[in-house]
Motif scaffolding. Structure first.
Motif, mmCIF file in Angstrom:
data_model
loop_
_atom_site.group_PDB
_atom_site.id
_atom_site.type_symbol
_atom_site.label_atom_id
_atom_site.label_comp_id
_atom_site.label_asym_id
_atom_site.label_seq_id
_atom_site.Cartn_x
_atom_site.Cartn_y
_atom_site.Cartn_z
ATOM 1 N N ASN A 248 -11.066 18.493 -16.612
ATOM 2 C CA ASN A 248 -10.773 19.201 -15.364
ATOM 3 C C ASN A 248 -10.678 20.701 -15.671
ATOM 4 O O ASN A 248 -9.684 21.174 -16.211
ATOM 5 C CB ASN A 248 -9.473 18.689 -14.746
ATOM 6 C CG ASN A 248 -9.247 19.231 -13.361
ATOM 7 O OD1 ASN A 248 -9.659 20.335 -13.039
ATOM 8 N ND2 ASN A 248 -8.558 18.453 -12.542
ATOM 9 N N GLU A 249 -11.703 21.432 -15.311
ATOM 10 C CA GLU A 249 -11.760 22.863 -15.640
ATOM 11 C C GLU A 249 -10.801 23.712 -14.825
ATOM 12 O O GLU A 249 -10.646 24.906 -15.092
ATOM 13 C CB GLU A 249 -13.188 23.365 -15.505
ATOM 14 C CG GLU A 249 -14.099 22.713 -16.530
ATOM 15 C CD GLU A 249 -15.492 23.307 -16.548
ATOM 16 O OE1 GLU A 249 -15.727 24.306 -15.842
ATOM 17 O OE2 GLU A 249 -16.315 22.766 -17.287
ATOM 18 N N ARG A 250 -10.141 23.138 -13.834
ATOM 19 C CA ARG A 250 -9.146 23.862 -13.042
ATOM 20 C C ARG A 250 -7.761 23.813 -13.695
ATOM 21 O O ARG A 250 -6.813 24.403 -13.186
ATOM 22 C CB ARG A 250 -9.047 23.280 -11.631
ATOM 23 C CG ARG A 250 -10.290 23.452 -10.826
ATOM 24 C CD ARG A 250 -10.435 24.896 -10.431
ATOM 25 N NE ARG A 250 -11.560 25.047 -9.521
ATOM 26 C CZ ARG A 250 -11.875 26.167 -8.968
ATOM 27 N NH1 ARG A 250 -11.190 27.241 -9.212
ATOM 28 N NH2 ARG A 250 -12.909 26.242 -8.169
ATOM 29 N N ARG B 275 -5.627 25.008 -16.766
ATOM 30 C CA ARG B 275 -5.545 25.932 -17.900
ATOM 31 C C ARG B 275 -4.467 25.402 -18.843
ATOM 32 O O ARG B 275 -3.324 25.234 -18.433
ATOM 33 C CB ARG B 275 -5.224 27.341 -17.413
ATOM 34 C CG ARG B 275 -6.349 27.943 -16.591
ATOM 35 C CD ARG B 275 -5.946 29.238 -15.910
ATOM 36 N NE ARG B 275 -4.874 29.079 -14.932
ATOM 37 C CZ ARG B 275 -5.046 28.665 -13.677
ATOM 38 N NH1 ARG B 275 -6.244 28.349 -13.240
ATOM 39 N NH2 ARG B 275 -4.029 28.561 -12.853
ATOM 40 N N ASP C 222 -0.624 23.720 -5.455
ATOM 41 C CA ASP C 222 -1.765 24.269 -6.175
ATOM 42 C C ASP C 222 -1.364 25.627 -6.754
ATOM 43 O O ASP C 222 -0.710 26.422 -6.100
ATOM 44 C CB ASP C 222 -2.930 24.428 -5.201
ATOM 45 C CG ASP C 222 -4.278 24.382 -5.884
ATOM 46 O OD1 ASP C 222 -4.356 24.704 -7.084
ATOM 47 O OD2 ASP C 222 -5.258 24.026 -5.222
ATOM 48 N N PRO D 216 -8.252 17.129 -7.602
ATOM 49 C CA PRO D 216 -9.202 18.243 -7.458
ATOM 50 C C PRO D 216 -8.478 19.534 -7.040
ATOM 51 O O PRO D 216 -8.384 19.854 -5.854
ATOM 52 C CB PRO D 216 -10.151 17.755 -6.360
ATOM 53 C CG PRO D 216 -9.313 16.833 -5.534
ATOM 54 C CD PRO D 216 -8.320 16.201 -6.479
ATOM 55 N N TRP D 217 -7.943 20.270 -7.985
ATOM 56 C CA TRP D 217 -7.190 21.493 -7.716
ATOM 57 C C TRP D 217 -8.129 22.562 -7.181
ATOM 58 O O TRP D 217 -9.232 22.732 -7.665
ATOM 59 C CB TRP D 217 -6.521 21.991 -8.998
ATOM 60 C CG TRP D 217 -5.589 21.007 -9.600
ATOM 61 C CD1 TRP D 217 -5.861 20.130 -10.614
ATOM 62 C CD2 TRP D 217 -4.241 20.767 -9.233
ATOM 63 N NE1 TRP D 217 -4.763 19.372 -10.895
ATOM 64 C CE2 TRP D 217 -3.748 19.741 -10.055
ATOM 65 C CE3 TRP D 217 -3.393 21.313 -8.278
ATOM 66 C CZ2 TRP D 217 -2.454 19.251 -9.960
ATOM 67 C CZ3 TRP D 217 -2.096 20.827 -8.185
ATOM 68 C CH2 TRP D 217 -1.647 19.817 -9.021
ATOM 69 N N GLN D 218 -7.666 23.324 -6.207
ATOM 70 C CA GLN D 218 -8.455 24.433 -5.664
ATOM 71 C C GLN D 218 -8.266 25.701 -6.507
ATOM 72 O O GLN D 218 -9.229 26.278 -6.978
ATOM 73 C CB GLN D 218 -8.052 24.712 -4.206
ATOM 74 C CG GLN D 218 -8.347 23.558 -3.275
ATOM 75 C CD GLN D 218 -9.821 23.231 -3.233
ATOM 76 O OE1 GLN D 218 -10.656 24.109 -3.076
ATOM 77 N NE2 GLN D 218 -10.149 21.960 -3.386
ATOM 78 N N ARG D 219 -7.012 26.116 -6.671
ATOM 79 C CA ARG D 219 -6.706 27.319 -7.456
ATOM 80 C C ARG D 219 -6.503 26.987 -8.920
ATOM 81 O O ARG D 219 -6.580 27.863 -9.769
ATOM 82 C CB ARG D 219 -5.449 27.995 -6.907
ATOM 83 C CG ARG D 219 -5.668 28.590 -5.536
ATOM 84 C CD ARG D 219 -4.442 29.240 -4.949
ATOM 85 N NE ARG D 219 -3.540 29.831 -5.914
ATOM 86 C CZ ARG D 219 -2.211 29.848 -5.764
ATOM 87 N NH1 ARG D 219 -1.646 29.295 -4.717
ATOM 88 N NH2 ARG D 219 -1.457 30.411 -6.668
ATOM 89 N N GLY D 220 -6.164 25.759 -9.214
ATOM 90 C CA GLY D 220 -5.891 25.363 -10.587
ATOM 91 C C GLY D 220 -4.407 25.352 -10.882
ATOM 92 O O GLY D 220 -3.582 25.744 -10.056
ATOM 93 N N ARG E 4 -11.138 26.110 -23.696
ATOM 94 C CA ARG E 4 -10.243 25.425 -22.765
ATOM 95 C C ARG E 4 -8.781 25.802 -22.941
ATOM 96 O O ARG E 4 -7.946 25.462 -22.129
ATOM 97 C CB ARG E 4 -10.370 23.904 -22.933
ATOM 98 C CG ARG E 4 -11.627 23.291 -22.407
ATOM 99 C CD ARG E 4 -11.849 23.527 -20.914
ATOM 100 N NE ARG E 4 -10.680 23.460 -20.071
ATOM 101 C CZ ARG E 4 -10.178 22.360 -19.541
ATOM 102 N NH1 ARG E 4 -10.721 21.214 -19.745
ATOM 103 N NH2 ARG E 4 -9.109 22.415 -18.788
#
Length: 85
Positions: free
Chosen positions: A62-64, A66, A17, A41-45, A84
């Motif tokens: 997926n907003e995590r 960038r 992550d 499902p990334w925590q930090r992205g 985004r």
């Protein structure tokens, strides 16, 4: 000895992550791997450096994730306007 991973999900599970991932442009873009990045499902992205023109829905939603693009073509401009990229 070569280890074979059965699918993109198994490969993505090994990515830490917060990683920075570069996907080179061209016909060899690993589609199942890119989709699996978007499904996780990334925590930090993560930071994804790629051509934004052909990203699957899983990544775009997926907003995590960038996204950074190395050219500012049509798809990248749309992602920029939506915040985004």
């Amino acid at each position: 000895m070569t280890e074979t991973l059965p699918d993109g999900t198994s490969a993505v599970a090994r990515i830490p992550d917060g990683a920075r991932i570069v996907v080179p442009p061209g016909p060899a873009v690993p589609g199942s791997l890119i989709r699996a990045l978007g499904e996780r499902p990334w925590q930090r992205g993560i930071d994804l450096f790629c051509g934004a023109g052909r990203l699957p829905r899983e990544v775009l939603e997926n907003e995590r994730i960038r996204i950074s693009d190395w050219q500012f073509a049509g798809a990248a401009r749309d992602l920029y306007r939506s915040g985004r990229i």
